[in-house]
Motif scaffolding. Structure first.
Motif, mmCIF file in Angstrom:
data_model
loop_
_atom_site.group_PDB
_atom_site.id
_atom_site.type_symbol
_atom_site.label_atom_id
_atom_site.label_comp_id
_atom_site.label_asym_id
_atom_site.label_seq_id
_atom_site.Cartn_x
_atom_site.Cartn_y
_atom_site.Cartn_z
ATOM 1 N N ARG A 105 15.254 3.066 -40.601
ATOM 2 C CA ARG A 105 15.856 3.281 -39.411
ATOM 3 C C ARG A 105 17.194 3.934 -39.383
ATOM 4 O O ARG A 105 18.055 2.927 -39.782
ATOM 5 C CB ARG A 105 15.663 2.581 -38.047
ATOM 6 C CG ARG A 105 16.404 2.978 -36.895
ATOM 7 C CD ARG A 105 15.697 1.837 -35.606
ATOM 8 N NE ARG A 105 14.775 2.176 -35.081
ATOM 9 C CZ ARG A 105 14.331 1.614 -33.915
ATOM 10 N NH1 ARG A 105 14.958 0.621 -33.469
ATOM 11 N NH2 ARG A 105 13.187 2.014 -33.483
ATOM 12 N N PRO A 128 9.186 10.185 -31.309
ATOM 13 C CA PRO A 128 8.337 9.526 -32.245
ATOM 14 C C PRO A 128 6.849 9.488 -31.849
ATOM 15 O O PRO A 128 6.640 9.400 -30.300
ATOM 16 C CB PRO A 128 8.828 8.040 -32.514
ATOM 17 C CG PRO A 128 10.197 8.441 -31.858
ATOM 18 C CD PRO A 128 10.377 9.102 -30.993
ATOM 19 N N THR A 399 15.720 7.137 -29.541
ATOM 20 C CA THR A 399 15.148 7.301 -30.706
ATOM 21 C C THR A 399 14.395 8.824 -30.925
ATOM 22 O O THR A 399 13.840 9.222 -30.057
ATOM 23 C CB THR A 399 13.902 6.383 -30.927
ATOM 24 O OG1 THR A 399 14.276 4.859 -30.587
ATOM 25 C CG2 THR A 399 13.484 6.311 -32.244
ATOM 26 N N ARG A 400 14.629 9.244 -32.264
ATOM 27 C CA ARG A 400 14.142 10.381 -32.658
ATOM 28 C C ARG A 400 13.420 10.355 -33.951
ATOM 29 O O ARG A 400 13.843 9.533 -34.712
ATOM 30 C CB ARG A 400 15.015 11.630 -32.607
ATOM 31 C CG ARG A 400 15.806 12.019 -31.209
ATOM 32 C CD ARG A 400 14.493 12.721 -30.112
ATOM 33 N NE ARG A 400 15.023 13.168 -28.995
ATOM 34 C CZ ARG A 400 14.970 12.372 -28.072
ATOM 35 N NH1 ARG A 400 14.663 11.065 -27.873
ATOM 36 N NH2 ARG A 400 15.516 12.543 -26.771
ATOM 37 N N THR A 401 12.522 11.144 -34.293
ATOM 38 C CA THR A 401 11.976 11.284 -35.810
ATOM 39 C C THR A 401 12.034 12.486 -36.419
ATOM 40 O O THR A 401 11.809 13.655 -35.683
ATOM 41 C CB THR A 401 10.564 10.716 -35.725
ATOM 42 O OG1 THR A 401 10.468 9.396 -35.203
ATOM 43 C CG2 THR A 401 9.884 10.645 -37.130
ATOM 44 N N SER A 419 13.079 7.744 -38.668
ATOM 45 C CA SER A 419 13.507 7.355 -37.374
ATOM 46 C C SER A 419 15.074 7.349 -37.463
ATOM 47 O O SER A 419 15.666 6.696 -38.152
ATOM 48 C CB SER A 419 12.942 6.038 -36.816
ATOM 49 O OG SER A 419 13.316 5.782 -35.580
ATOM 50 N N PHE A 421 18.013 6.491 -34.721
ATOM 51 C CA PHE A 421 18.105 5.292 -33.509
ATOM 52 C C PHE A 421 19.589 5.468 -33.155
ATOM 53 O O PHE A 421 20.455 5.341 -33.877
ATOM 54 C CB PHE A 421 18.002 3.924 -33.940
ATOM 55 C CG PHE A 421 17.674 3.075 -32.951
ATOM 56 C CD1 PHE A 421 17.108 3.061 -31.876
ATOM 57 C CD2 PHE A 421 18.753 1.682 -32.775
ATOM 58 C CE1 PHE A 421 17.048 2.058 -30.875
ATOM 59 C CE2 PHE A 421 18.901 0.872 -32.071
ATOM 60 C CZ PHE A 421 17.960 1.150 -30.892
#
Length: 527
Positions: A105, A128, A399-401, A419, A421
């Motif tokens: 992460r 996500p 949070t992004r992916t 990921s 964060f």
């Protein structure tokens, strides 16, 4: 016969070998390759630790930190809120990686790069995919991406227009009056009484969201809330197992109860939604147009008609609507309850700001009048108090992916599936951004609006997210909080109880670990 047994044996052997290779890749090969890619680009972080990653060390440090927290409440919570990440920010700076089990992460605290990520219009960065355990709790628009997200957002938007929210103001006020009446009875002939306001606000916001979401079916909605509240607590127990979703099939007591709750919630909401849909078809008086469900179904029906789809392909399915109803609860209830809790805690810590906010309320609204929507819009200092509370105690982090092709962020390239964060409590306490008084409760910093709250323009302030994915329910949450705070300041004053322990703790949202014990004093009316 022997030939078939041999073929079956070969087949099972290949399956077993494939499974073993996949496990080895997940546990060993993939983490090592990702670690090498990070280090090659100058992104620092701790070495990969087999299976557990940094999770075990994180839990150990948090337990130690909680045991050594200062007795005097302070907004300098980062060394205790997440001591491992606090140490890593000191060591690595504003961009580094940590390990959640076998998954890396990237922690991001650089405002420019955060905006670059959040305003990304392609599919390089997206929300996500929720894991199998979370899906038993809630899904909805917050978990979607691409065209489906855009369609859901378009359908839901009309329910949260300011004019629609204005019509919900009397309902919110009525719920507040019920809570105040309860507090008055608890006080009785006494001048003060101790309450755990975190519990009180959980009940209040559950009542509000049940009524504004389902209108005259709010009692059934309340049952849904009770079940989802239990589901959230169960989810927090098993969330660490999200890397291995097949574990949800194990015959454990928690797994069984989570599935049971999901069935009951789904069936209850299905009954409410289908009854409303039938009423809309015949145009019966049962339809309530100004609650969230009614507005959502009306907008969904419009979308279906515009796409000439009797099967609903141009809009949401029944299952989609049910998931959005679940999300109403979690987002609309949990966020507002925590905002009110931290606001009362902060005003109890800072009596001067409590008095200033009360003076504004009494001056503009009075002590007996129930605030109207227009009254609330003129309460500038009350708004500033809520904004400063959200700075210090934001409900969630971001949070992004990265997508299938990975993603470029600044001059770095992040591999696919990584990921990213953004821990907002850390971001909102960056002294370089907010100034030397960053750890002080100072609502005055928002006197010229959010964009000028710091030396940076605009300020890196993300309590409800940012960009296209900003929380759709933020206006409703702020409306509830303004109404509740205004009506409480009209009637009561607050101070921290000696039994209160200031331990902000993240369990799905940022909340007080051991409750929020507040001594509530009845204000004497002016003669």
């Amino acid at each position: 016969m022997g030939e078939y047994i041999t073929i079956l044996g070969l087949f099972l052997g290949l399956c077993l070998a494939s499974f073993v290779l996949k496990v080895l890749g997940t546990l060993f090969l993939k983490p090592r390759l990702q670690e090498r890619a990070f280090r090659k680009q100058g992104i620092p972080g701790p070495p990969y630790s087999f299976f557990n990653g940094d999770h075990k060390e994180m839990r150990k440090m948090m337990q130690q930190a909680i045991a050594t927290m200062p007795k005097a409440p302070t907004h300098d919570i980062l060394p205790y809120y997440n001591p491992l990440m606090y140490q890593m920010t000191k060591k690595y700076g504003k961009m580094f990686y940590i390990w959640l089990g076998t998954l890396p992460r990237v922690v991001l605290l650089e405002p420019k790069l955060i905006r670059e990520m959040l305003t990304n219009k392609g599919e390089e960065f997206h929300k996500p995919e929720i894991n199998a355990f979370t899906r038993l709790f809630t899904a909805g628009v917050s978990s979607l991406n691409g065209q489906k997200w855009a369609m859901h957002r378009k359908i839901i938007n009309p329910a949260f227009h300011m004019e629609k929210l204005k019509g919900m103001t009397p309902t919110i006020a009525k719920c507040m009056e019920a809570m105040i009446s309860k507090w008055e009875k608890a006080l009785g002939s006494k001048e003060s009484h101790e309450l755990d306001v975190s519990i009180e606000f959980q009940k209040l916001t559950a009542d509000i969201i049940s009524r504004v979401a389902f209108g005259n079916r709010y009692e059934e909605g309340s049952r849904v809330f009770q079940l989802l509240n239990e589901q959230g607590k169960l989810l927090s127990k098993v969330y660490y197992m999200a890397t291995f979703p097949w574990l949800r099939h194990l015959p454990t007591k928690t797994n069984f109860r989570m599935k049971q709750i999901n069935r009951e919630v789904t069936n209850t909401l299905k009954g409410i939604v289908t009854a409303r849909q039938k009423a809309m078809e015949v145009g019966g008086s049962y339809v309530v147009k100004d609650d969230l469900l009614g507005l959502l179904l009306e907008s969904n029906l419009k979308e279906q008609r515009e796409n000439n789809s009797s099967r609903g392909k141009g809009g949401m399915t029944l299952e989609d609507v049910i998931e959005e109803c679940k999300l109403f609860y979690f987002a609309g209830h949990e966020t507002t309850a925590n905002l009110l809790t931290w606001t009362i805690v902060a005003l109890s810590m800072h009596q001067d700001w409590q008095e200033k906010a009360r003076e504004e309320v009494v001056g503009l609204v009075g002590i007996e009048k129930t605030p109207s929507f227009d009254d609330l819009s003129h309460l500038k200092l009350v708004t500033m108090v809520l904004q400063e509370t959200l700075r210090l105690y934001p409900p969630v982090s971001i949070t992004r992916t990265t997508g299938r092709k990975g993603a470029k962020l600044g001059d770095k390239y992040l591999p696919r599936g990584v990921s990213v964060f953004v821990p907002t409590p850390f971001l909102h306490r960056d002294q370089q951004v907010w100034g030397e008084d960053v750890l002080e409760f100072n609502p005055r910093r928002f006197s010229e609006g959010i964009s000028k709250a710091s030396d940076k323009d605009p300020s890196p302030y993300f309590p409800f997210g940012w960009g296209p994915r900003i929380c759709i329910g933020q206006n409703l949450s702020m409306l509830e909080a303004k109404m509740a705070l205004t009506m409480m300041l009209q009637r009561f004053s607050f101070e921290l109880s000696p039994s209160y322990a200031h331990i902000p703790y993240f369990v799905l949202t940022l909340q007080p670990l051991r409750g929020a014990q507040i001594i509530v004093h009845r204000l004497q009316p002016n003669p």
